[in-house]
Design a protein around this motif. Structure first.
Motif, PDB file in Angstrom:
ATOM      1  N   ILE A  71       0.955  -0.922   0.146  1.00  0.00           N
ATOM      2  CA  ILE A  71      -0.152  -0.046   0.064  1.00  0.00           C
ATOM      3  C   ILE A  71       1.160   1.133   0.121  1.00  0.00           C
ATOM      4  CG2 ILE A  71      -1.629   1.680   1.541  1.00  0.00           C
ATOM      5  CD1 ILE A  71      -2.699  -1.306   2.695  1.00  0.00           C
ATOM      6  N   ASP A  72       0.905   2.168  -1.034  1.00  0.00           N
ATOM      7  CA  ASP A  72       1.767   3.127  -1.695  1.00  0.00           C
ATOM      8  C   ASP A  72       0.788   4.606  -1.019  1.00  0.00           C
ATOM      9  OD1 ASP A  72       3.529   1.345  -2.484  1.00  0.00           O
ATOM     10  OD2 ASP A  72       3.230   1.911  -4.550  1.00  0.00           O
ATOM     11  N   GLY A  73       1.991   5.013  -0.184  1.00  0.00           N
ATOM     12  CA  GLY A  73       1.553   6.674   0.424  1.00  0.00           C
ATOM     13  C   GLY A  73       2.299   7.257  -0.649  1.00  0.00           C
ATOM     14  N   SER A  74       2.078   9.230  -0.551  1.00  0.00           N
ATOM     15  CA  SER A  74       2.299  10.084  -1.480  1.00  0.00           C
ATOM     16  C   SER A  74       4.343   9.674  -1.366  1.00  0.00           C
ATOM     17  CB  SER A  74       2.214  11.276  -0.864  1.00  0.00           C
ATOM     18  OG  SER A  74       2.520  11.544   0.226  1.00  0.00           O
ATOM     19  N   ILE A  75       4.611   9.470  -0.439  1.00  0.00           N
ATOM     20  CA  ILE A  75       5.735   9.441   0.123  1.00  0.00           C
ATOM     21  C   ILE A  75       6.672   8.431  -1.714  1.00  0.00           C
ATOM     22  CG2 ILE A  75       5.957   7.494   1.104  1.00  0.00           C
ATOM     23  CD1 ILE A  75       8.637  10.506   1.188  1.00  0.00           C
ATOM     24  N   HIS A  76       5.949   7.337  -2.141  1.00  0.00           N
ATOM     25  CA  HIS A  76       6.657   6.730  -2.998  1.00  0.00           C
ATOM     26  C   HIS A  76       6.727   7.534  -4.457  1.00  0.00           C
ATOM     27  CE1 HIS A  76       6.543   2.623  -0.822  1.00  0.00           C
ATOM     28  NE2 HIS A  76       4.990   3.486   0.159  1.00  0.00           N
ATOM     29  N   ASP A  77       5.908   8.456  -4.455  1.00  0.00           N
ATOM     30  CA  ASP A  77       6.068   9.612  -5.481  1.00  0.00           C
ATOM     31  C   ASP A  77       7.043   9.690  -5.681  1.00  0.00           C
ATOM     32  OD1 ASP A  77       3.404   9.265  -5.730  1.00  0.00           O
ATOM     33  OD2 ASP A  77       3.217  10.982  -4.998  1.00  0.00           O
ATOM     34  N   LEU A  78       8.845   9.873  -4.462  1.00  0.00           N
ATOM     35  CA  LEU A  78       9.901  10.493  -4.658  1.00  0.00           C
ATOM     36  C   LEU A  78      10.915   8.765  -4.380  1.00  0.00           C
ATOM     37  CD1 LEU A  78       9.250  13.149  -1.888  1.00  0.00           C
ATOM     38  CD2 LEU A  78       9.468  13.783  -4.049  1.00  0.00           C
ATOM     39  N   THR A  79      10.179   8.200  -4.286  1.00  0.00           N
ATOM     40  CA  THR A  79      10.685   6.676  -4.025  1.00  0.00           C
ATOM     41  C   THR A  79      10.616   5.675  -5.805  1.00  0.00           C
ATOM     42  OG1 THR A  79       9.245   5.691  -2.583  1.00  0.00           O
ATOM     43  CG2 THR A  79      11.228   6.803  -2.340  1.00  0.00           C
ATOM     44  N   ILE A  80      10.022   6.387  -6.938  1.00  0.00           N
ATOM     45  CA  ILE A  80      10.180   6.009  -7.695  1.00  0.00           C
ATOM     46  C   ILE A  80      11.355   4.392  -8.111  1.00  0.00           C
ATOM     47  CG2 ILE A  80       9.380   5.567 -10.167  1.00  0.00           C
ATOM     48  CD1 ILE A  80       8.239   7.921  -9.632  1.00  0.00           C
ATOM     49  N   GLU A  81      12.636   5.042  -8.270  1.00  0.00           N
ATOM     50  CA  GLU A  81      13.041   4.126  -8.746  1.00  0.00           C
ATOM     51  C   GLU A  81      13.690   3.025  -7.653  1.00  0.00           C
ATOM     52  OE1 GLU A  81      18.711   4.769  -9.558  1.00  0.00           O
ATOM     53  OE2 GLU A  81      16.888   5.659  -9.685  1.00  0.00           O
ATOM     54  N   TYR A  82      13.615   3.469  -6.624  1.00  0.00           N
ATOM     55  CA  TYR A  82      13.916   2.117  -5.330  1.00  0.00           C
ATOM     56  C   TYR A  82      12.715   1.231  -5.290  1.00  0.00           C
ATOM     57  CZ  TYR A  82      14.199   0.296  -0.732  1.00  0.00           C
ATOM     58  OH  TYR A  82      13.573  -0.815   0.248  1.00  0.00           O
ATOM     59  N   ASP A  83      11.623   1.639  -5.619  1.00  0.00           N
ATOM     60  CA  ASP A  83      10.426   0.804  -5.302  1.00  0.00           C
ATOM     61  C   ASP A  83      10.803   0.011  -6.792  1.00  0.00           C
ATOM     62  OD1 ASP A  83       9.397   1.831  -3.732  1.00  0.00           O
ATOM     63  OD2 ASP A  83       7.407   3.496  -4.240  1.00  0.00           O
ATOM     64  N   GLY A  84      10.943   0.538  -7.817  1.00  0.00           N
ATOM     65  CA  GLY A  84      11.593  -0.162  -8.670  1.00  0.00           C
ATOM     66  C   GLY A  84      12.318  -1.796  -8.697  1.00  0.00           C
ATOM     67  N   ILE A  85      13.418  -1.215  -8.147  1.00  0.00           N
ATOM     68  CA  ILE A  85      14.412  -1.995  -7.363  1.00  0.00           C
ATOM     69  C   ILE A  85      13.784  -3.058  -6.716  1.00  0.00           C
ATOM     70  CG2 ILE A  85      16.698  -2.600  -6.229  1.00  0.00           C
ATOM     71  CD1 ILE A  85      17.548   0.454  -7.510  1.00  0.00           C
ATOM     72  N   ARG A  86      12.652  -2.400  -5.746  1.00  0.00           N
ATOM     73  CA  ARG A  86      12.507  -3.625  -4.919  1.00  0.00           C
ATOM     74  C   ARG A  86      11.059  -4.803  -5.528  1.00  0.00           C
ATOM     75  NH1 ARG A  86      10.051  -2.330   1.276  1.00  0.00           N
ATOM     76  NH2 ARG A  86       8.393  -3.344   1.002  1.00  0.00           N
ATOM     77  N   GLN A  87      10.398  -4.562  -6.205  1.00  0.00           N
ATOM     78  CA  GLN A  87       9.796  -4.703  -6.373  1.00  0.00           C
ATOM     79  C   GLN A  87      10.495  -6.384  -8.108  1.00  0.00           C
ATOM     80  OE1 GLN A  87       6.068  -3.655  -8.313  1.00  0.00           O
ATOM     81  NE2 GLN A  87       5.982  -4.903  -9.387  1.00  0.00           N
ATOM     82  N   ASN A  88      11.791  -5.330  -8.468  1.00  0.00           N
ATOM     83  CA  ASN A  88      12.561  -6.592  -9.631  1.00  0.00           C
ATOM     84  C   ASN A  88      13.270  -7.468  -8.372  1.00  0.00           C
ATOM     85  OD1 ASN A  88      11.677  -5.702 -11.768  1.00  0.00           O
ATOM     86  ND2 ASN A  88      13.554  -4.356 -11.817  1.00  0.00           N
ATOM     87  N   ASP A  89      13.730  -6.882  -7.647  1.00  0.00           N
ATOM     88  CA  ASP A  89      13.920  -8.189  -6.306  1.00  0.00           C
ATOM     89  C   ASP A  89      12.929  -9.068  -5.476  1.00  0.00           C
ATOM     90  OD1 ASP A  89      16.694  -7.046  -6.485  1.00  0.00           O
ATOM     91  OD2 ASP A  89      16.606  -5.788  -4.947  1.00  0.00           O
ATOM     92  N   LEU A  90      11.643  -8.425  -5.678  1.00  0.00           N
ATOM     93  CA  LEU A  90      10.528  -9.504  -5.342  1.00  0.00           C
ATOM     94  C   LEU A  90      10.799 -10.322  -6.242  1.00  0.00           C
ATOM     95  CD1 LEU A  90       8.681  -6.735  -3.003  1.00  0.00           C
ATOM     96  CD2 LEU A  90      10.217  -8.938  -1.852  1.00  0.00           C
ATOM     97  N   GLU A  91      10.312 -10.084  -7.483  1.00  0.00           N
ATOM     98  CA  GLU A  91       9.236 -10.927  -8.898  1.00  0.00           C
ATOM     99  C   GLU A  91      10.673 -12.102  -8.655  1.00  0.00           C
ATOM    100  OE1 GLU A  91       8.425  -8.090 -11.347  1.00  0.00           O
ATOM    101  OE2 GLU A  91       6.592  -7.452 -10.465  1.00  0.00           O
ATOM    102  N   ARG A  92      12.100 -11.874  -8.214  1.00  0.00           N
ATOM    103  CA  ARG A  92      13.050 -12.528  -8.919  1.00  0.00           C
ATOM    104  C   ARG A  92      13.017 -13.973  -8.492  1.00  0.00           C
ATOM    105  NH1 ARG A  92      17.007  -8.323 -10.949  1.00  0.00           N
ATOM    106  NH2 ARG A  92      17.047  -7.452  -8.581  1.00  0.00           N
ATOM    107  N   TYR A  93      12.070 -13.146  -6.905  1.00  0.00           N
ATOM    108  CA  TYR A  93      12.565 -14.520  -5.217  1.00  0.00           C
ATOM    109  C   TYR A  93      11.290 -15.238  -5.998  1.00  0.00           C
ATOM    110  CZ  TYR A  93      15.235 -11.621  -2.884  1.00  0.00           C
ATOM    111  OH  TYR A  93      15.182 -10.808  -1.916  1.00  0.00           O
ATOM    112  N   GLY A  94      10.330 -14.807  -7.230  1.00  0.00           N
ATOM    113  CA  GLY A  94       8.731 -16.070  -7.678  1.00  0.00           C
ATOM    114  C   GLY A  94       8.147 -15.322  -7.314  1.00  0.00           C
ATOM    115  N   LEU A  95       7.978 -13.988  -6.487  1.00  0.00           N
ATOM    116  CA  LEU A  95       7.167 -13.440  -6.041  1.00  0.00           C
ATOM    117  C   LEU A  95       5.690 -12.917  -6.991  1.00  0.00           C
ATOM    118  CD1 LEU A  95       8.084 -12.627  -2.586  1.00  0.00           C
ATOM    119  CD2 LEU A  95       7.132 -14.351  -3.262  1.00  0.00           C
TER     120      LEU A  95
END
Length: 137
Positions: free
Chosen positions: A82-106
């Motif tokens: 659940i993303d708050g407005s802070i995620h507007d400032l963390t787009i690059e980090y969120d992308g890396i985080r999501q890629n890492d999670l997806e690499r685990y098969g999630l």
């Protein structure tokens, strides 16, 4: 193949995910995150806690690798963020985080604070559709 539940008369299959990495150094952060009382997370939790959402077991504030995810469904390998407005400032980090999670098969399903606070029923329906699309048979 194991069936976890049914949504709209569609069987939802269990998704086996390899054991996930766990950064024990994050464990001291969990109580504070759970007690922080972010309204949108509390509202979502009330919808899914104690298997209220189609009998699916959700964990709250789960450590996966170097991250603490908002919600996790082990039987599906599903992360709900659940993303708050802070995620507007963390787009690059969120992308890396999501890629890492997806690499685990999630799979990662994202909601915004705004949608949870103002359109909770629609948000829950969107989650149902995401689960059907990704785990339905």
């Amino acid at each position: 193949m194991q069936i976890v539940t049914h949504i709209d008369n569609i069987a939802i299959r269990r998704n086996f995910v390899a054991p996930l990495p766990y950064n024990k150094n994050l464990k001291p952060l969990l109580p504070g995150k759970r007690k922080s009382g972010i309204l949108c997370e509390i509202l979502f939790w009330k919808q899914v806690h104690q298997r209220k959402f189609h009998g699916i077991d959700f964990d709250r504030q789960r450590i996966i690798g170097n991250y603490i995810v908002d919600f996790y469904v082990k039987n599906l390998g599903l992360v709900v963020e659940i993303d708050g407005s802070i995620h507007d400032l963390t787009i690059e980090y969120d992308g890396i985080r999501q890629n890492d999670l997806e690499r685990y098969g999630l799979k990662v399903f994202r909601l915004t604070n705004h949608d949870v606070l103002n359109n909770l029923d629609i948000s829950m329906r969107d989650l149902e559709l995401f689960i059907i699309e990704n785990y339905g048979i």
